[in-house]
Design a protein around this motif. Structure first.
Motif, PDB file in Angstrom:
ATOM      1  N   GLY A 164       0.452  -1.165   0.180  1.00 25.15           N
ATOM      2  CA  GLY A 164      -0.029  -0.184   0.127  1.00 25.15           C
ATOM      3  C   GLY A 164       0.473   1.430  -0.579  1.00 25.15           C
ATOM      4  O   GLY A 164       1.892   1.311   0.788  1.00 25.15           O
ATOM      5  N   ALA A 165       0.568   2.099  -0.015  1.00 30.44           N
ATOM      6  CA  ALA A 165       1.270   3.234  -0.262  1.00 30.44           C
ATOM      7  C   ALA A 165       2.116   3.297  -1.175  1.00 30.44           C
ATOM      8  O   ALA A 165       3.325   4.285  -1.306  1.00 30.44           O
ATOM      9  N   ALA A 166       1.917   2.274  -2.384  1.00 28.12           N
ATOM     10  CA  ALA A 166       3.358   2.135  -2.912  1.00 28.12           C
ATOM     11  C   ALA A 166       3.405   2.863  -4.701  1.00 28.12           C
ATOM     12  O   ALA A 166       2.049   3.046  -5.668  1.00 28.12           O
ATOM     13  N   ARG A 167       3.480   4.023  -4.893  1.00 25.77           N
ATOM     14  CA  ARG A 167       3.412   5.198  -5.998  1.00 25.77           C
ATOM     15  C   ARG A 167       1.989   5.977  -5.980  1.00 25.77           C
ATOM     16  O   ARG A 167       1.423   5.666  -7.342  1.00 25.77           O
ATOM     17  N   GLN A 168       1.657   6.341  -4.379  1.00 25.45           N
ATOM     18  CA  GLN A 168       0.776   6.284  -4.362  1.00 25.45           C
ATOM     19  C   GLN A 168       0.196   7.239  -3.203  1.00 25.45           C
ATOM     20  O   GLN A 168       1.513   6.663  -1.968  1.00 25.45           O
ATOM     21  N   VAL A 169      -1.000   8.233  -2.599  1.00 22.01           N
ATOM     22  CA  VAL A 169      -0.232   8.754  -1.471  1.00 22.01           C
ATOM     23  C   VAL A 169      -1.451   7.707  -0.256  1.00 22.01           C
ATOM     24  O   VAL A 169      -1.263   8.429   0.928  1.00 22.01           O
ATOM     25  N   THR A 170      -2.515   7.405  -0.750  1.00 23.65           N
ATOM     26  CA  THR A 170      -2.889   6.342   0.455  1.00 23.65           C
ATOM     27  C   THR A 170      -2.930   4.781   0.690  1.00 23.65           C
ATOM     28  O   THR A 170      -2.528   4.580  -0.342  1.00 23.65           O
ATOM     29  N   GLY A 171      -3.779   4.010   1.555  1.00 23.57           N
ATOM     30  CA  GLY A 171      -3.464   2.588   1.519  1.00 23.57           C
ATOM     31  C   GLY A 171      -2.128   2.603   2.687  1.00 23.57           C
ATOM     32  O   GLY A 171      -1.678   1.256   2.566  1.00 23.57           O
ATOM     33  N   SER A 172      -1.381   2.740   3.421  1.00 25.50           N
ATOM     34  CA  SER A 172       0.032   2.287   4.032  1.00 25.50           C
ATOM     35  C   SER A 172      -0.229   1.254   4.742  1.00 25.50           C
ATOM     36  O   SER A 172      -1.422   0.410   4.898  1.00 25.50           O
ATOM     37  N   CYS A 173       0.680  -0.341   4.080  1.00 23.03           N
ATOM     38  CA  CYS A 173       1.352  -0.813   4.459  1.00 23.03           C
ATOM     39  C   CYS A 173       2.076  -1.509   4.365  1.00 23.03           C
ATOM     40  O   CYS A 173       2.245  -1.976   2.627  1.00 23.03           O
ATOM     41  N   HIS A 174       3.025  -1.916   5.072  1.00 25.82           N
ATOM     42  CA  HIS A 174       4.399  -2.446   5.277  1.00 25.82           C
ATOM     43  C   HIS A 174       4.436  -3.443   5.704  1.00 25.82           C
ATOM     44  O   HIS A 174       4.120  -3.751   7.014  1.00 25.82           O
ATOM     45  N   LEU A 175       5.072  -4.769   5.282  1.00 27.16           N
ATOM     46  CA  LEU A 175       5.443  -6.711   6.272  1.00 27.16           C
ATOM     47  C   LEU A 175       7.278  -6.199   5.779  1.00 27.16           C
ATOM     48  O   LEU A 175       7.439  -5.922   4.809  1.00 27.16           O
ATOM     49  N   VAL A 176       7.342  -6.465   7.097  1.00 22.37           N
ATOM     50  CA  VAL A 176       8.540  -7.052   7.420  1.00 22.37           C
ATOM     51  C   VAL A 176       9.120  -8.274   7.708  1.00 22.37           C
ATOM     52  O   VAL A 176       7.740  -8.928   8.750  1.00 22.37           O
ATOM     53  N   GLU A 177       9.231  -8.903   7.451  1.00 20.65           N
ATOM     54  CA  GLU A 177      10.170 -10.496   7.492  1.00 20.65           C
ATOM     55  C   GLU A 177      10.589 -11.350   7.940  1.00 20.65           C
ATOM     56  O   GLU A 177      12.204 -10.560   7.000  1.00 20.65           O
ATOM     57  N   ALA A 178      11.504 -11.244   9.461  1.00 20.89           N
ATOM     58  CA  ALA A 178      12.929 -10.609  10.462  1.00 20.89           C
ATOM     59  C   ALA A 178      12.596 -12.101  11.036  1.00 20.89           C
ATOM     60  O   ALA A 178      11.543 -11.934  11.842  1.00 20.89           O
ATOM     61  N   LEU A 193      10.768   5.048  -0.560  1.00 19.37           N
ATOM     62  CA  LEU A 193       9.791   6.424  -1.043  1.00 19.37           C
ATOM     63  C   LEU A 193       8.656   5.587  -0.956  1.00 19.37           C
ATOM     64  O   LEU A 193       8.448   4.697  -1.740  1.00 19.37           O
ATOM     65  N   VAL A 194       6.956   6.194  -0.013  1.00 12.22           N
ATOM     66  CA  VAL A 194       6.204   6.117   0.234  1.00 12.22           C
ATOM     67  C   VAL A 194       5.022   7.094  -0.366  1.00 12.22           C
ATOM     68  O   VAL A 194       5.956   8.125   0.185  1.00 12.22           O
ATOM     69  N   HIS A 195       3.894   6.352  -0.056  1.00 12.05           N
ATOM     70  CA  HIS A 195       2.985   7.981   0.885  1.00 12.05           C
ATOM     71  C   HIS A 195       2.916   9.318  -0.763  1.00 12.05           C
ATOM     72  O   HIS A 195       3.607  10.102  -0.202  1.00 12.05           O
ATOM     73  N   GLY A 196       2.762   9.468  -2.008  1.00 10.39           N
ATOM     74  CA  GLY A 196       3.586  10.576  -2.254  1.00 10.39           C
ATOM     75  C   GLY A 196       2.293   9.686  -3.817  1.00 10.39           C
ATOM     76  O   GLY A 196       2.852   8.684  -5.023  1.00 10.39           O
ATOM     77  N   GLU A 197       2.411  11.034  -4.780  1.00  6.16           N
ATOM     78  CA  GLU A 197       2.723  11.182  -6.553  1.00  6.16           C
ATOM     79  C   GLU A 197       3.762  10.858  -6.869  1.00  6.16           C
ATOM     80  O   GLU A 197       4.933  11.332  -6.433  1.00  6.16           O
ATOM     81  N   PRO A 198       3.814  10.005  -7.949  1.00  4.56           N
ATOM     82  CA  PRO A 198       5.033   9.350  -8.953  1.00  4.56           C
ATOM     83  C   PRO A 198       5.995  10.505  -8.703  1.00  4.56           C
ATOM     84  O   PRO A 198       6.749  10.459  -8.595  1.00  4.56           O
ATOM     85  N   LYS A 199       5.335  11.393  -9.697  1.00  2.00           N
ATOM     86  CA  LYS A 199       6.146  12.666  -9.952  1.00  2.00           C
ATOM     87  C   LYS A 199       6.893  13.254  -8.588  1.00  2.00           C
ATOM     88  O   LYS A 199       8.130  13.897  -8.575  1.00  2.00           O
ATOM     89  N   VAL A 200       6.375  12.876  -7.619  1.00  2.00           N
ATOM     90  CA  VAL A 200       6.705  14.159  -6.130  1.00  2.00           C
ATOM     91  C   VAL A 200       7.388  13.295  -5.902  1.00  2.00           C
ATOM     92  O   VAL A 200       8.592  13.841  -5.876  1.00  2.00           O
ATOM     93  N   MET A 201       7.347  11.848  -5.706  1.00  2.00           N
ATOM     94  CA  MET A 201       8.426  11.119  -5.653  1.00  2.00           C
ATOM     95  C   MET A 201       9.546  11.039  -6.093  1.00  2.00           C
ATOM     96  O   MET A 201      10.993  11.240  -5.451  1.00  2.00           O
ATOM     97  N   GLU A 202       9.693  11.428  -7.011  1.00  5.08           N
ATOM     98  CA  GLU A 202      10.848  10.848  -7.774  1.00  5.08           C
ATOM     99  C   GLU A 202      11.906  12.139  -8.213  1.00  5.08           C
ATOM    100  O   GLU A 202      12.874  12.760  -7.985  1.00  5.08           O
ATOM    101  N   ALA A 203      10.700  13.370  -7.719  1.00  8.05           N
ATOM    102  CA  ALA A 203      11.856  14.633  -7.988  1.00  8.05           C
ATOM    103  C   ALA A 203      12.099  14.937  -6.005  1.00  8.05           C
ATOM    104  O   ALA A 203      13.637  15.557  -6.016  1.00  8.05           O
TER     105      ALA A 203
END
Length: 459
Positions: A7-21, A428-438
């Motif tokens: 989630g929130a990958a190349r988009q602003v909403t939907g945060s969800c990140h998984l750590v496996e360790a 970089l997450v939680h952003g519009e692609p062009k914003v993250m790239e800049a």
């Protein structure tokens, strides 16, 4: 050690990140995708992992795009614990219960009207939300490390975004390998009276960082407050109403604070009728008073002295739907704060239908509006919008005041990242692609990545 993005990958909403360790699966946030209506399918889709296999969920804060799919996660098999700060726990309970109610109402409405393509079953229901609430463990405190599992420590740090918000540091040890992985959550701008400033840790190896406003700085808060007062005065002089699409958590309380200060200082004339027309915002305002540990020094001092920092003359809390509908008969001299901030639902849509066509009135936007939302469509200059099946002309004065944003702007984000030391990897997450790239081009040291949905990386 593996990190994957759901989630929130190349988009602003939907945060969800998984750590496996260390033999465990830890989820950081599980938020709703927000924006245009077609996101219903995205929210209902598979998570990209098996919910029953998740051992623990860490929640950075209580905004819907960070906690809104937790009840769905539970309904699909998650039964582990949820850890957050105390304020986040209380606010997330409110947000998830409200979201469940809205999903139930939408499904009932679609069934009643037989809407083609409409969702006849809610994404999740109130029972799912209650089950999710029951999984919250003992609240964590800022800057106090806790052992999650052997080899995995977590520390929550003040993020300064909303009440109880946190950046979460995971210290992971596998054999001789040790990594410090920081999840920013949403980062506040600092200098806000209701909250403490962000206080991230140093010497981080890996950071997952939000970039909502990575391409620009906000107007100064002081200037924004004066612009806010001026818009209200001008609307009053024209004999109209002010409608403020309002996020229930933090934004509503901040506006109440500045409305009170504006009245006391004479920046706003007395006699205005002020309405907080949002049951969730009303409840969130009450929750603020219970969590002095997460409030800024001045409002905390006021509460300790028996003062209410959100009490002001002429303020009405509109709890019931009937009272909200009666506001449509008020033609002038009213300031109505109503949810939702992006105008994707809630009572504000009714107020917009009754107000947008009136040139003497004003609509004041004071927060982020995602692509595809009604708020963004109006901000971008639409001459007409569709509300409840009607074409409504946009003749009201439209104000966009971004200095109230609860997100750090470009310069503050860069300073926050610089305070971490020199991370080996920045995602970089939680952003519009062009914003993250800049934004990514301006970061120095280490590798900067912009993951796509479902992408996984070895740490």
């Amino acid at each position: 050690m593996k990190l994957s993005f759901h989630g929130a990958a190349r988009q602003v909403t939907g945060s969800c990140h998984l750590v496996e360790a260390a033999g465990k699966k830890i989820l950081v946030d599980c938020g709703m995708f927000q924006g245009a209506h077609e996101l219903h399918d995205e929210n209902a889709a598979d998570f990209g992992f098996e919910p029953a296999e998740i051992d623990l969920l860490l929640l950075t804060h209580a905004h819907l795009d960070h906690c809104g799919r937790i009840p769905l996660l539970v309904s699909r098999g998650f039964s582990g614990s949820i850890l957050s700060t105390a304020a986040t726990r209380d606010l997330a309970r409110l947000v998830m219960m409200d979201s469940a109610h809205l999903h139930e109402e939408e499904a009932r409405r679609n069934r009643r009207k037989g809407r083609k393509g409409g969702r006849f079953e809610p994404l999740y229901d109130t029972v799912d939300a209650l089950d999710a609430v029951g999984l919250f463990g003992k609240p964590v405190r800022y800057a106090k490390p806790i052992e999650l599992f052997p080899g995995i420590m977590a520390t929550f740090f003040e993020a300064g975004h909303i009440l109880g918000s946190a950046s979460i540091l995971l210290e992971i040890t596998e054999g001789t390998r040790r990594r410090r992985v920081l999840f920013s959550g949403d980062i506040g701008p600092g200098g806000r009276v209701l909250l403490n400033d962000p206080a991230p840790p140093a010497d981080v190896d890996v950071v997952v960082m939000e970039t909502t406003y990575g391409d620009r700085d906000h107007r100064s808060l002081a200037g924004s407050v004066q612009e806010f007062y001026a818009a209200i005065r001008a609307t009053e002089a024209r004999g109209g109403n002010v409608i403020i699409p309002t996020f229930a958590l933090e934004r509503a309380q901040e506006l109440l604070w500045y409305l009170r200060e504006g009245l006391e200082a004479g920046h706003i004339k007395p006699g205005l009728s002020l309405y907080l027309d949002s049951p969730m915002a009303i409840s969130a305002t009450r929750i603020f008073g219970r969590h002095l540990e997460a409030m800024g020094p001045e409002p905390a001092r006021m509460v300790r002295n028996g003062e209410d920092p959100f009490d002001l003359p002429g303020l009405h809390f509109t709890q019931e739907a009937r009272g909200s509908m009666e506001l449509n008969d008020v033609r002038s001299g009213a300031v109505i704060m109503a949810g939702s901030g992006m105008c994707t639902g809630g009572r504000v849509r009714h107020h917009l239908r009754h107000t947008l066509a009136h040139p003497e009135s004003s609509i004041i936007f004071v927060g982020f509006a995602a692509e595809g939302t009604l708020a963004r469509i109006i901000i971008d200059g639409a001459s007409r919008v569709k509300l409840f099946g009607d074409e409504v002309p946009v003749r009201a004065q439209i104000h966009t005041i971004n200095g109230f944003s609860a997100h750090a702007g470009r310069s503050a984000l860069k300073a926050w990242h610089a305070s971490l030391g020199t991370p080996d990897q920045t995602f970089l997450v939680h952003g519009e692609p062009k914003v993250m790239e800049a934004f990514g081009r301006e970061l120095t040291g280490g590798t900067v990545r912009i993951p796509v949905m479902g992408e996984a990386f070895e740490l």
